[in-house]
Design an enzyme around this catalytic site. Structure first.
Site, mmCIF file in Angstrom:
data_model
loop_
_atom_site.group_PDB
_atom_site.id
_atom_site.type_symbol
_atom_site.label_atom_id
_atom_site.label_comp_id
_atom_site.label_asym_id
_atom_site.label_seq_id
_atom_site.Cartn_x
_atom_site.Cartn_y
_atom_site.Cartn_z
ATOM 1 N N CYS A 82 -33.431 -3.222 4.088
ATOM 2 C CA CYS A 82 -33.994 -4.434 3.322
ATOM 3 C C CYS A 82 -32.862 -5.430 3.226
ATOM 4 O O CYS A 82 -33.524 -6.753 3.418
ATOM 5 C CB CYS A 82 -34.440 -4.067 1.872
ATOM 6 N N ARG A 99 -27.322 7.776 6.452
ATOM 7 C CA ARG A 99 -26.983 8.216 5.037
ATOM 8 C C ARG A 99 -26.025 9.348 5.203
ATOM 9 O O ARG A 99 -26.291 10.417 5.999
ATOM 10 C CB ARG A 99 -28.000 8.501 4.338
ATOM 11 N N GLN A 112 -36.328 4.132 10.490
ATOM 12 C CA GLN A 112 -37.643 3.959 9.625
ATOM 13 C C GLN A 112 -38.637 3.140 10.351
ATOM 14 O O GLN A 112 -38.051 2.235 10.880
ATOM 15 C CB GLN A 112 -36.862 3.251 8.360
ATOM 16 N N ASP A 171 -40.035 0.610 9.325
ATOM 17 C CA ASP A 171 -39.792 -0.135 8.117
ATOM 18 C C ASP A 171 -40.398 -1.296 8.062
ATOM 19 O O ASP A 171 -40.578 -2.028 9.155
ATOM 20 C CB ASP A 171 -38.246 -0.364 7.600
ATOM 21 N N HIS A 204 -40.875 -5.117 5.236
ATOM 22 C CA HIS A 204 -40.531 -5.631 4.077
ATOM 23 C C HIS A 204 -41.611 -7.124 3.820
ATOM 24 O O HIS A 204 -41.727 -7.779 4.650
ATOM 25 C CB HIS A 204 -39.231 -6.188 3.851
ATOM 26 N N LYS A 234 -42.319 3.604 -6.701
ATOM 27 C CA LYS A 234 -42.913 3.581 -5.299
ATOM 28 C C LYS A 234 -44.090 5.000 -5.175
ATOM 29 O O LYS A 234 -44.270 5.379 -6.327
ATOM 30 C CB LYS A 234 -41.859 4.184 -4.368
ATOM 31 N N HIS A 263 -41.608 -2.698 -0.026
ATOM 32 C CA HIS A 263 -41.047 -1.855 0.843
ATOM 33 C C HIS A 263 -42.032 -0.977 1.472
ATOM 34 O O HIS A 263 -42.649 -0.299 0.675
ATOM 35 C CB HIS A 263 -39.789 -1.037 0.499
#
Length: 635
Positions: A323, A352, A370, A372, A374, A457, A503
RNA sequence: GCCCAGAUAGCUCAGUUGGCAGAGCACGUCCUUGGUAAGGACGAGGUCGCCGGUUCAAAUCCGGUUCUGGGCUCCA
């Protein structure tokens, strides 16, 4: 309690009865039924082994044979304490007794010589327990708190009949066969190498095809829905993550920072200790603190985290999330309300630091990508955009035939302070999620404490073959990061306004999703995903030329095919193709070469007979283009 | 990170009381040229996870360590 739960709960009492006969000094904690069986937590100096398990199980059978009656007895609290002392189980049972609120009945159940504090209910006689088995021993913290003593947990399972128990045990065996770690090795889909590191996935050529096809699939959907694709680097400066709040609040689940050389050299020159260096890494300038706290309207960066500018150490972080990078792309240009929503998508790899004991094949790893994106939008657009994201997740799950999932709306834990942002914004975001979830047409649960630190979420959770749950797709509403980064757009009123961020990741991570997908299909991927789609099997090398000819045509059509030129007999080649789970095997002999035809053997139906090659080619191209799901295998 | 159990050929696994490292499959070569789940012969392949200790001698016994598995805890 349901009848099945009664059976399992009673089994756990019988387990305790038997355990105390074998190990009289065992201290009991609790023994409830579970979704798949039962367990009992015990404190025992002796380390239980598999042999002990057999011994205990044999003793359980004796208890059943004795046909003991389960007898309930309600007592006042004082008497309960006496009973617990009398049976010598005060270590944990007194604490469990104290958990029972005043006014609630306190009951004991006795079977034979065994007495246990227990709310019930139970079967009436031990002979009603006809089918049970002890399965494993594991460590478990008392009350699930890692600060407490670790007890030994004995797991078992029980069913009303021996047949059902047998079926369950067979299901467990079947599940092991489709474990993605086993299939991943057998089908050469991925590799994890000690020298590269725990929890770091190496995608082999076959696995990479599956990943690439999934990415192509989702990219097509993104184009339809007006997303823009971006690329960002794998690292970012610490300052970025101090602003976002990732560092140092989640420091323990990130890889260590990479020190910036000059900064580090200067600190060493000052004889700065390690502890001091880390304190400088975590610190922020007074200006940053005031800026961010002013924007979010409360103290998210405490005063004790400031240091003079010249004492701040800088460095880089392997990105734990995408992000902040995407936010910086958004912020790099002014935006009008007419531009919104801005939807930035990236297959972004994040890192992570998961604890070593938590790593698991592809489903729990330390580096993952991901799918991903945004979305930056106005407050009025939030509802509609969330719906768009949810529909994307549903397209993904439907296309892959994954119908067995649950939806979880993750809300903030009212008692925790790990969240950033104002209560007012949280309320708005939680409301948006709840309302979007209602439109999904599937039932969902609201779970406090499951939110991200920046917002609530909606998660799609699926089970793997052995019943463990994995969060895959996720959609998160975020009023906070736009504030922390001071994002704005110009509204119709010519005034700056704060955008809202969403997200979302329909797969979640490519690694975890592929792991679950391998198990979902048991390695029998639909043709569009199969690493090898077609295996050409010439009966003898007399038709090798025909084989090469077809191979070239298949490849020219964009299909993934190979030619088996081993000198084995047909049966062996067919067997090999089956074991490697290739969807189509085309058998080629003199007849087929003569007629420009192929003998089709499909994974689902077996031998389908001879058809013209051109006809087959059209059929398989169609199957790939429509992303058809595999047909059910013949029994 | 914690508890328990493991680690022997690419894979699945045997290896007795401490006494020369084994099998099947896969792989390579050759023979075989075939009709829908295993044709045959020969061959190559291992520092027994790694480090140290005990011993005349360690895959085997002891200590440490790394990784894996089942749980627990955690998962922004």
């Amino acid at each position: 309690m349901t009848p099945l739960e009664e059976i399992r709960h009673s089994c756990s009492h019988v387990l305790a009865t038997a355990l105390l006969r074998v190990f009289p000094d065992a201290k009991l904690d609790i023994g409830p039924p579970t979704d798949t069986g039962f367990y009992y937590d015990v404190d025992l100096d002796h380390k239980l082994t598999a042999e002990d398990l057999a011994k205990i199980e044999a003793e359980m059978k004796k208890v059943v044979e004795e046909n003991q009656q389960f007898v309930r007895r309600e007592v006042p609290r004082e008497e309960a304490v006496e009973i617990i002392k009398k049976i010598g189980q005060e270590r944990y049972k007194l604490g469990r007794l104290a958990d029972i609120p005043e006014g609630e009945p306190i009951s004991f159940y006795q079977n034979g010589e065994f007495v246990d504090l227990c709310a019930g209910t139970h079967v009436r006689y031990t002979k009603q327990l006809k089918a049970f088995k002890l399965l494993s021993i594991a460590g478990a913290y008392h009350r699930g708190n890692e600060k407490n003593k670790q007890l030994q947990r004995i797991y078992g399972t029980a069913f009303p009949t021996k047949d059902e128990l047998q079926q369950y045990l067979e299901r467990l065996e079947q599940a092991k066969l489709r474990d993605h770690r086993k299939l991943g090795r057998e089908l050469k889909l991925f590799h994890i190498d000690d020298d590269v590191g725990q929890g770091l996935i190496l995608w082999t050529p076959a696995g990479s095809i599956i990943r690439q096809e999934l990415q192509t699939f989702i990219s097509e959907e993104l184009r339809k829905q007006g997303y823009s694709q971006v690329f960002t680097p794998h690292i970012g400066k610490l300052t970025l993550y101090k602003t976002s709040g990732h560092f140092p609040y989640y420091k323990e689940s990130q890889f260590s920072p990479i020190f910036e050389n000059e900064s580090l050299a200067k600190a060493i020159g000052e004889n700065c200790s390690c502890a001091e260096a880390f304190s400088r890494l975590e610190a922020v300038s007074e200006k940053m603190r005031q800026d961010i706290n002013g924007r979010v309207g409360r103290e998210v960066i405490p005063a004790d985290r400031t240091k003079p500018d010249d004492q701040l150490l800088d460095g880089f972080l392997l990105k734990p999330m995408n992000c902040p990078h995407h936010i910086k792309i958004f912020a790099s240009q002014p935006h009008s309300y007419r531009d919104l929503p801005v939807r930035l998508a990236e297959f972004g790899t994040v890192y992570r630091w998961e604890q070593s004991g938590e790593l698991n094949g592809m489903t729990r790893v330390r580096g993952f990508t991901q799918d991903d994106a945004h979305l930056f939008c106005t407050e009025e657009q939030v509802g509609q955009e969330v719906l768009g994201c949810l529909s994307l997740v549903k397209i993904v799950l439907t296309t892959l035939g994954m119908h067995d999932y649950r939806v979880r709306v993750g809300l903030r834990d009212p008692d925790s302070n790990k969240y950033t942002g104002s209560a007012e914004n949280w309320d708005k975001a939680e409301k948006a999620c709840r309302e979007a979830a209602k439109t999904l047409g599937v039932s969902f649960t609201e779970e406090p404490g499951e939110a991200a630190f920046y917002g609530p979420k909606i998660d799609f959770v699926v089970k793997d073959v052995i019943g463990r749950e994995w969060q895959l797709g996720t959609v998160q509403v975020d009023y906070n990061l736009p504030t922390r980064f001071d994002l704005s757009y110009i509204g119709a009123d010519n005034q700056p306004h704060r955008p809202v961020m969403i997200h979302r990741a329909p797969f979640g991570s490519m690694e975890r999703f592929c792991g679950v997908l391998i198990e979902h299909f048991a390695g029998d991927f639909p043709v569009w995903l199969a690493p090898e789609q077609i295996r050409l099997v010439p009966i003898s090398d007399k038709v090798a030329d025909y084989g090469h000819n077809l191979l070239a045509q298949l490849r020219a059509a964009g299909l993934r095919a190979s030619l088996d030129e081993h000198s084995d007999k047909l049966g062996a080649k067919v067997r090999r193709a089956e074991l490697e789970k290739v969807p189509y095997t085309l058998v080629l002999g003199a007849k087929e070469a003569e007629a420009q035809s192929v003998s089709v053997r499909s994974r689902a139906k077996g031998d389908e007979g001879v058809i013209p090659f051109a006809q087959y080619l059209e059929r398989v191209k169609q199957e790939v283009a429509t992303r058809a799901l595999p047909e059910k295998k013949k029994a």
